[in-house]
Design an enzyme around this catalytic site. Structure first.
Site, PDB file in Angstrom:
ATOM      1  N   TYR A 434      13.475  44.600  31.226  1.00 46.21           N
ATOM      2  CA  TYR A 434      13.370  45.858  31.526  1.00 46.21           C
ATOM      3  C   TYR A 434      12.753  46.243  32.786  1.00 46.21           C
ATOM      4  CZ  TYR A 434       9.470  46.924  28.161  1.00 46.21           C
ATOM      5  OH  TYR A 434       8.392  46.784  27.466  1.00 46.21           O
ATOM      6  N   GLU A 435      12.715  47.438  33.167  1.00 46.65           N
ATOM      7  CA  GLU A 435      12.089  47.933  34.391  1.00 46.65           C
ATOM      8  C   GLU A 435      12.378  46.922  35.494  1.00 46.65           C
ATOM      9  OE1 GLU A 435      10.138  50.795  33.984  1.00 46.65           O
ATOM     10  OE2 GLU A 435      10.093  50.505  36.065  1.00 46.65           O
ATOM     11  N   GLY A 436      13.781  46.744  35.616  1.00 45.41           N
ATOM     12  CA  GLY A 436      14.293  45.804  36.698  1.00 45.41           C
ATOM     13  C   GLY A 436      14.337  44.469  36.274  1.00 45.41           C
TER      14      GLY A 436
END
Lengths: 593, 593
Positions: A434-436
């Site tokens: 997550y978060e890229g």
């Protein structure tokens, strides 16, 4: 039952011996005297080890349950959340005018590591709130700030970030959620968002969703995306809660880990929303928080490595199995403890040298964020922007690997949920995604950050390494050979990789992008190498100055020597891969896979 | 829902183009004509993809349930087990006199890979039975063989292996389970065993436990351990089932994965057991099966990598996200498929080149086992004994890493259980632990196998690499540069590491043992490098001979080039770590960790 002990001594070492925070001319840092930071860290350490850590397994086992539109968090979460709120921890680095304590970000990071080590899933409720509050702080109108921030800083209301939709994650330009302008200036938001952490739960009075959506008639693609505030309960003018808004949880996902956090499908069915920041510039509003959020995720990776390591170390000391080949160490017992075996040592040293190096890296990165935000230092901002994908990608990959190593120390017991080691790996796994996703971090690093401002920031990084080596060389032959020479060699590898990208990326960008992941990792190693060189220097200085805790500083030096000798040379492998370019990576036709 | 397609074409390529099985003078190999092996592989492929693969998620979700001493396996398992039995698959490589089909082990391995890819937890029921039957075959009396083997070969009765106790796993000398001799020649077995896969379940009429225990008055330590047959139900003289024996499941473990297999605590409370093999030589009886069992676990590692890769590939082709930086590939669609991105390619090529290289390695290892057992070839026995810890340790570590890479391709969806990618990683994780944790494999390799028979087998391995290079060099400059040179360099690294151990292990064995894990991995890379060189050669030959399936062989060559360029150079990093010896690994006092 696994345990957690906050590494306050190590944090103090990094803050004061290595980063020398009070000597930095960053607004607010003059208050960070050792006694002061120690008091905060000890207090947070107590809370996290005594209250949050024991709930970690509970969260994993019970998970969150959705019944009739209500999400029930695991037993004990709500009470613990109240304790966290009472202590004022969620607003540690938030402005005083909204009820925060206005401490530097670096303190939030140190405390955040403890929270995350103790209970990652639990900590996400306040972490998401912090992120949403930061967005309102940066982009909200005064009225929006006054309405939402006091409640969010106190965590009476929590926050969420709504980006992903079923068909789009990284490529948010494909977004379908719509925002229809209303006469009163508000919008009607309609669409479905997925993977919404803390999207619905029973720990707060209200939930403030930040939602990306496209205003009717907006430009195509990512340039038509705007950000909206969508409260679960409407907020009346006097601040009291009004009617329920048209947003509802559709389901909660069954995940590999972080079971204590509710990951929701959120359905917006003409929900009332308020534009946050400018129309069509929603991504910009998101990006201003990105460095902080990604540093926070990198921290999650290392936080799980730290707590897993602590438990693996306990087990390695306790479990009797086999004998030291160089001579029995526990003659009274039926066998020697695992820790006598060199291969167990290797694993523990990998974990220890990573966790301590990563901690220094993250805390250093946090001082750069403070310098950028509090000190308006543009160079610091550029540098931390360059380092952000490294912190996120490298530390979550490596952090995950370390939880696997810690689990392995337990043998079969590591695979049994009862011992808790599986949870650390399963929880840590999400941080790589997550978060890229980490591949996107590598793309960001090589495709954007390297060349940003004409390559100014990466040059600044190399200068920083070079001048550290120059300033410290020639004083101690051992230190030169064990710390400075390996750092120099690794940094040279990194520069050679950058050079390769420049020369061959012209022919085809794929020559650079095929090496992006390796580059991210070699960059991470050089950063940890730099941190260990700095820590080694600080330890040497302390010993030369006659520090009383000789064992602590000697251990630092030994741990640093291990990293330099065993981990840092990975840069050569990464460079050799990078220099093979795109040829073998892209050789296959899709149909021939 | 994930899918599985058996890689029958690739298996045929390895069996016939690379290993040329029918040309080997191993008893039974003359029957392995391409048509024959194809018929078997296609049939197994159908069963595994259509019957077993769809039950994989079911097994993970439902798990096994213990109620009133009875373990219920997941829905569909029993019916599928009947289908597997009807097909005669469990006895594929078992002797005809006990109802088997007497095929070479290499065929059992090829089929076993499919079973394991399709449903690892399910396949363990028959895998454990196979192991137990092999032990009885090798060490049982004629009466024991006649009593147990026909039923076990048919899987009407299943088998288990009982080694571990709560306080001892690797160090079995600490064992406490007792065997008290009875007047009738039987023994009363008492003690507790843990981590017993398939210890209790509802899929067979009887369960034959093989149990390690110490006969009253036996020597201390590992030399006092004997092996016993302990049936769940006593077997009457006419072969019918009698009374229930005093063995019962205590609980089933909650594990990270392989939920479809019941991992039991087994309590023996004066259960009747029969000595298998000689008294006090239980470990020897176990060890004769070790090469097979460990090869089987290595195979599990690669099997999960294979099936995870297949699904990651599908997703990378289907999921539209972002655009190819070198030019749009899917102009009709809103975005290009993931597979256009170089970093996704890198991940897929890592997975593909590993799975195919590992498959060749395992099948080659299986031919060595056939040569040793069927052909009485002592050199083959020595060589496979050397390679066994490499197959087990390297392939399970790497196989696990590949499942993580496959999961990563899915982004957030990889973390959601619904997509099935998490299960592959959770199931694959156990293979690094059981049948000897991978650190123990590394110890076995460096501490025992390297020096075995005066180092004869490792020298034979190096000769084999050397002569392959010599025989094939100078015919094609590209092949030399892309395949033979990298193999030569990697092999040289491996030899240098062995030399380092010899020279420095004298000073302290810790200098060797601190590098054992790196050595196991570099050895694995050299083996896969050798396999890729052999496959490259076979592909070149086929193309030169005008093979019609040009794309298949070109893809082989390209995949091999990738491995040689991007993976094999890891040997240099491992060597550099090894050559730092024990100094940094063992530097810390235990108290200072």
């Amino acid at each position: 039952m696994p345990r957690y002990t906050a590494p306050t001594k190590d944090m103090q070492f990094v803050l004061h011996d290595v980063l020398k925070v009070t000597e930095q001319s960053i607004p607010g840092y003059d208050e960070l005297e050792a006694d002061f930071t120690s008091a905060i860290l000890e207090e947070a350490g107590k809370l996290t080890s005594e209250v949050l850590a024991p709930l970690n397994v509970v969260g994993d086992t019970e998970g969150c349950v959705l019944e009739n539109g209500v999400v029930r968090t695991p037993a004990g979460f709500k009470a613990a959340f109240e304790q966290v709120k009472e202590g004022g921890w969620p607003g540690l680095d938030m402005p005083e005018e909204y009820g925060g304590q206005n401490m530097p970000y670096v303190m939030g990071t140190a405390v955040g590591e403890m929270f995350s080590s103790a209970n990652m899933a639990f900590t996400m409720y306040q972490g998401l709130t912090h992120g949403a509050a930061s967005a309102i702080l940066a982009h909200g109108t005064d009225a929006q700030k006054d309405t939402y921030l006091p409640k969010m800083v106190a965590c009476d209301w929590t926050g969420t970030m709504n980006l992903t939709e079923p068909h789009c994650g990284t490529d948010l330009g494909l977004m379908r959620t719509k925002a229809e302008p209303q006469d009163d200036g508000s919008y009607k938001i309609s669409g479905q968002k997925i993977f919404i952490s803390a999207g619905e739960h029973d720990m707060s009075d209200n939930i403030i969703h930040l939602v990306l959506a496209k205003i009717t008639g907006a430009p195509d693609g990512i340039k038509g995306v705007s950000l909206f505030i969508v409260p679960k309960f409407m907020v009346n003018e006097d601040g009291s809660l009004g009617e329920r808004n048209a947003v509802a949880v559709g389901k909660i996902e069954e995940k590999m880990g972080i079971h204590g956090n509710s990951t929701c499908v959120m359905n917006y069915d003409g929900a009332t929303g308020y534009l946050l920041g400018e129309a069509h510039k929603g991504m910009r509003a998101m990006f201003t928080m990105m460095n902080e959020a990604r540093l926070g995720v990198g921290m999650q990776g290392m936080s799980q490595a730290e707590v897993a390591y602590q438990n693996a170390l306990d087990y390695a000391k306790d479990r009797l199995q086999g004998r030291d080949v160089t001579g029995v160490k526990n003659p009274e017992g039926p066998a020697d403890p695992l820790i006598v075996h060199p291969d167990i040592r290797r694993s523990l040293m990998d974990q220890k040298s990573f966790a301590e190096g990563a901690r220094a890296f993250i805390l250093w990165g946090s001082t750069l964020i403070d310098a950028a935000h509090r000190g308006q230092d543009k160079d610091a901002d550029g540098l931390v922007s360059l380092l952000t994908p490294v912190i996120k990608g490298f530390l979550t990959d490596q952090g995950y690997d370390m939880t696997i190593k810690a689990q392995q120390v337990y043998g079969g017991h590591g695979y049994i949920e009862e011992w808790g080691m599986s949870q650390y790996t399963r929880d840590a796994r999400i941080a790589m995604i997550y978060e890229g996703a980490n591949g996107v971090q590598a793309l960001d690093l090589v495709g954007r950050k390297l060349a940003q401002d004409g390559g100014k920031h990466v040059m600044a990084f190399f200068d920083l390494v070079k001048s550290f080596i120059k300033e410290n060389a020639g004083q101690d032959a051992d230190f030169d050979a064990q710390f400075l020479e390996p750092l120099k060699a690794a940094s040279k590898d990194l520069q050679a990789a950058g050079m390769y990208f420049m020369q061959n990326g012209m022919k085809s960008p794929n020559n650079a992008l095929s090496g992006s992941y390796d580059f991210m990792h070699m960059f991470g190693h050089v950063c940890l190498g730099l941190m260990w060189a700095k820590m080694g220097k600080a330890a040497r200085t302390a010993l030369n100055d006659g520090a009383s805790d000789v064992a602590f500083y000697e251990t630092k030096l030994n741990t640093g020597r291990y990293y330099m000798a065993r981990q840092l040379p990975a840069t050569a492998l990464h460079l050799s891969r990078i220099q093979t370019g795109a040829d073998t990576v892209m050789a296959l036709e899709v149909a021939n896979f």
